[in-house]
Scaffold this motif. Structure first.
Motif, PDB file in Angstrom:
ATOM      1  N   CYS A 169       0.862  -1.401  -0.200  1.00 57.98           N
ATOM      2  CA  CYS A 169      -0.561  -0.141  -0.443  1.00 57.98           C
ATOM      3  C   CYS A 169       0.696   0.927   0.161  1.00 57.98           C
ATOM      4  CB  CYS A 169      -0.821  -0.018   1.586  1.00 57.98           C
ATOM      5  SG  CYS A 169      -1.529   1.408   1.626  1.00 57.98           S
ATOM      6  N   PRO A 170       0.415   2.280  -0.719  1.00 62.63           N
ATOM      7  CA  PRO A 170       1.405   3.687  -0.849  1.00 62.63           C
ATOM      8  C   PRO A 170       1.427   4.537   0.410  1.00 62.63           C
ATOM      9  CG  PRO A 170      -0.628   3.919  -2.225  1.00 62.63           C
ATOM     10  CD  PRO A 170      -0.168   2.655  -1.903  1.00 62.63           C
ATOM     11  N   ARG A 171      -0.349   3.769   1.165  1.00 58.70           N
ATOM     12  CA  ARG A 171       0.108   4.585   1.871  1.00 58.70           C
ATOM     13  C   ARG A 171      -0.114   3.866   3.535  1.00 58.70           C
ATOM     14  NH1 ARG A 171      -6.095   6.814   2.579  1.00 58.70           N
ATOM     15  NH2 ARG A 171      -5.381   8.167   1.199  1.00 58.70           N
ATOM     16  N   CYS A 172       0.243   2.645   3.453  1.00 59.73           N
ATOM     17  CA  CYS A 172       0.028   2.116   4.866  1.00 59.73           C
ATOM     18  C   CYS A 172       1.785   1.301   4.955  1.00 59.73           C
ATOM     19  CB  CYS A 172      -0.676   1.145   5.785  1.00 59.73           C
ATOM     20  SG  CYS A 172      -1.114   0.615   4.992  1.00 59.73           S
ATOM     21  N   PHE A 173       1.978   1.009   3.683  1.00 60.45           N
ATOM     22  CA  PHE A 173       3.545  -0.189   3.709  1.00 60.45           C
ATOM     23  C   PHE A 173       3.175  -1.122   3.212  1.00 60.45           C
ATOM     24  CE2 PHE A 173       5.030   4.544   3.400  1.00 60.45           C
ATOM     25  CZ  PHE A 173       5.370   4.778   2.204  1.00 60.45           C
ATOM     26  N   GLU A 174       1.593  -2.108   3.579  1.00 61.43           N
ATOM     27  CA  GLU A 174       1.832  -3.000   4.144  1.00 61.43           C
ATOM     28  C   GLU A 174       1.029  -3.981   3.209  1.00 61.43           C
ATOM     29  OE1 GLU A 174       1.511  -4.996   7.223  1.00 61.43           O
ATOM     30  OE2 GLU A 174       1.974  -3.161   8.097  1.00 61.43           O
ATOM     31  N   GLU A 175       1.185  -5.572   2.863  1.00 58.95           N
ATOM     32  CA  GLU A 175       1.465  -6.388   1.696  1.00 58.95           C
ATOM     33  C   GLU A 175       0.028  -6.618   2.145  1.00 58.95           C
ATOM     34  OE1 GLU A 175       3.808  -9.525   1.031  1.00 58.95           O
ATOM     35  OE2 GLU A 175       5.354  -9.199   0.789  1.00 58.95           O
ATOM     36  N   GLY A 176      -0.544  -6.610   0.965  1.00 63.66           N
ATOM     37  CA  GLY A 176      -1.767  -7.258   0.264  1.00 63.66           C
ATOM     38  C   GLY A 176      -2.721  -6.558  -0.021  1.00 63.66           C
ATOM     39  N   ILE A 177      -2.785  -5.541  -1.709  1.00 61.95           N
ATOM     40  CA  ILE A 177      -3.551  -4.628  -2.108  1.00 61.95           C
ATOM     41  C   ILE A 177      -4.880  -5.741  -2.728  1.00 61.95           C
ATOM     42  CG2 ILE A 177      -3.707  -3.086  -3.923  1.00 61.95           C
ATOM     43  CD1 ILE A 177      -2.478  -1.805  -2.301  1.00 61.95           C
ATOM     44  N   LEU A 178      -5.951  -5.499  -2.686  1.00 63.19           N
ATOM     45  CA  LEU A 178      -6.763  -6.040  -3.067  1.00 63.19           C
ATOM     46  C   LEU A 178      -7.943  -5.196  -5.151  1.00 63.19           C
ATOM     47  CD1 LEU A 178      -9.249  -6.416  -0.173  1.00 63.19           C
ATOM     48  CD2 LEU A 178      -7.574  -8.289  -0.833  1.00 63.19           C
ATOM     49  N   LEU A 179      -7.828  -6.113  -5.635  1.00 68.62           N
ATOM     50  CA  LEU A 179      -8.278  -5.986  -6.659  1.00 68.62           C
ATOM     51  C   LEU A 179      -9.544  -5.941  -6.650  1.00 68.62           C
ATOM     52  CD1 LEU A 179      -7.178  -3.965  -9.790  1.00 68.62           C
ATOM     53  CD2 LEU A 179      -7.117  -6.567 -10.072  1.00 68.62           C
ATOM     54  N   SER A 180     -10.104  -5.035  -7.069  1.00 72.58           N
ATOM     55  CA  SER A 180     -12.086  -6.165  -7.905  1.00 72.58           C
ATOM     56  C   SER A 180     -12.624  -5.213  -8.691  1.00 72.58           C
ATOM     57  CB  SER A 180     -13.091  -5.145  -6.370  1.00 72.58           C
ATOM     58  OG  SER A 180     -13.359  -4.117  -6.059  1.00 72.58           O
ATOM     59  N   GLU A 181     -13.437  -5.684  -9.738  1.00 69.93           N
ATOM     60  CA  GLU A 181     -13.979  -5.116 -10.627  1.00 69.93           C
ATOM     61  C   GLU A 181     -15.343  -3.975 -10.326  1.00 69.93           C
ATOM     62  OE1 GLU A 181     -14.584  -6.702 -15.588  1.00 69.93           O
ATOM     63  OE2 GLU A 181     -15.749  -7.391 -13.635  1.00 69.93           O
ATOM     64  N   ASP A 182     -15.230  -2.528 -10.420  1.00 67.66           N
ATOM     65  CA  ASP A 182     -15.990  -1.927 -10.287  1.00 67.66           C
ATOM     66  C   ASP A 182     -17.873  -2.025 -11.219  1.00 67.66           C
ATOM     67  OD1 ASP A 182     -17.547   0.130  -8.720  1.00 67.66           O
ATOM     68  OD2 ASP A 182     -16.511   1.425 -10.353  1.00 67.66           O
ATOM     69  N   SER A 183     -17.220  -2.042 -12.774  1.00 67.41           N
ATOM     70  CA  SER A 183     -17.970  -2.166 -13.601  1.00 67.41           C
ATOM     71  C   SER A 183     -17.351  -2.408 -15.213  1.00 67.41           C
ATOM     72  CB  SER A 183     -18.811  -0.623 -13.844  1.00 67.41           C
ATOM     73  OG  SER A 183     -17.806   0.371 -14.188  1.00 67.41           O
ATOM     74  N   ASP A 233      -7.269   2.989   5.004  1.00 61.61           N
ATOM     75  CA  ASP A 233      -8.903   3.157   4.032  1.00 61.61           C
ATOM     76  C   ASP A 233      -8.694   3.546   3.175  1.00 61.61           C
ATOM     77  OD1 ASP A 233      -7.111   5.078   5.054  1.00 61.61           O
ATOM     78  OD2 ASP A 233      -8.816   6.085   5.263  1.00 61.61           O
ATOM     79  N   PHE A 234      -6.578   3.227   1.824  1.00 58.34           N
ATOM     80  CA  PHE A 234      -6.731   3.556   0.987  1.00 58.34           C
ATOM     81  C   PHE A 234      -7.426   2.497  -0.271  1.00 58.34           C
ATOM     82  CE2 PHE A 234      -3.840   2.555  -2.665  1.00 58.34           C
ATOM     83  CZ  PHE A 234      -3.913   3.739  -3.213  1.00 58.34           C
TER      84      PHE A 234
END
Length: 194
Positions: A79-93, A109-110
């Protein structure tokens, strides 16, 4: 011998005389200088060349990618804000071949959204290119529908396909009209100059 004192010798710090990496670089005067982090990471010189090549010629265009591969990649990013691993990707539309995605962090909350295609006049470029490509091959909606099904890609609806065709026809007719006017004016000026 019992009273004999053991001699405690002060250990001298050994002088650094070089290692494989520094010896190779010192022999080659044209090589770039190395620093401590370079030696710790042991980045091969070929990787430096790849970075330089990427900066000269960045990736552009469209590519088909398996979503599982992309999801696994995003889980490894931090994460560019908290630098923790585990960015989730989801399809919005989704609109035809174009998808809108949201990336979120599991730990803070990024979040950020992006589209899988550039948009021109609020219309995804990939859809226009797809319809134009089908027209270039003299194929219709049903052929494009089958192609997308075979490649396991999302499909344009018949209405969206027809809208893109109509936009392309109007643009092509406008460009051809301008081209004919330009050719006629050039012919007129060349005929009057004689």
């Amino acid at each position: 011998m019992g009273n004999a004192k053991r001699r405690v010798s002060a250990k001298r710090k050994r002088q650094f005389l070089g290692n494989e990496s520094t010896i190779k670089h010192s022999k080659n005067s044209s090589a770039t200088s190395t620093n401590a982090s370079y030696l710790k990471i042991k980045i091969p010189a070929a990787f430096d060349e790849e970075i330089a090549e990427y900066q000269r010629k960045p990736l552009t265009g469209n590519i088909i990618i398996d979503m599982e591969v992309l999801l696994n990649l995003f889980l490894q990013l931090c994460c560019p804000r908290c630098f923790e691993e585990g960015i989730l990707l989801s399809e919005d539309s989704k609109y035809g071949l174009c998808s809108n995605f949201v990336i979120r962090c599991k730990h803070c909350d990024f979040y950020s959204g992006f589209s899988s295609s550039k948009k021109t006049l609020n219309c995804p470029e990939v859809n226009t290119r797809f319809v134009y490509g089908m027209r270039q091959m003299e194929k219709s909606f049903s052929a494009g529908f089958k192609l997308c099904g075979t490649l396991n890609l999302p499909r344009l609806s018949k209405t969206a396909y027809t809208n893109h065709e109509n936009k392309l026809i109007s643009v092509i007719s406008e460009v051809s009209e301008l081209s004919m006017q330009k050719a006629a004016s050039e012919l007129f000026f060349s005929a009057t100059s004689y």
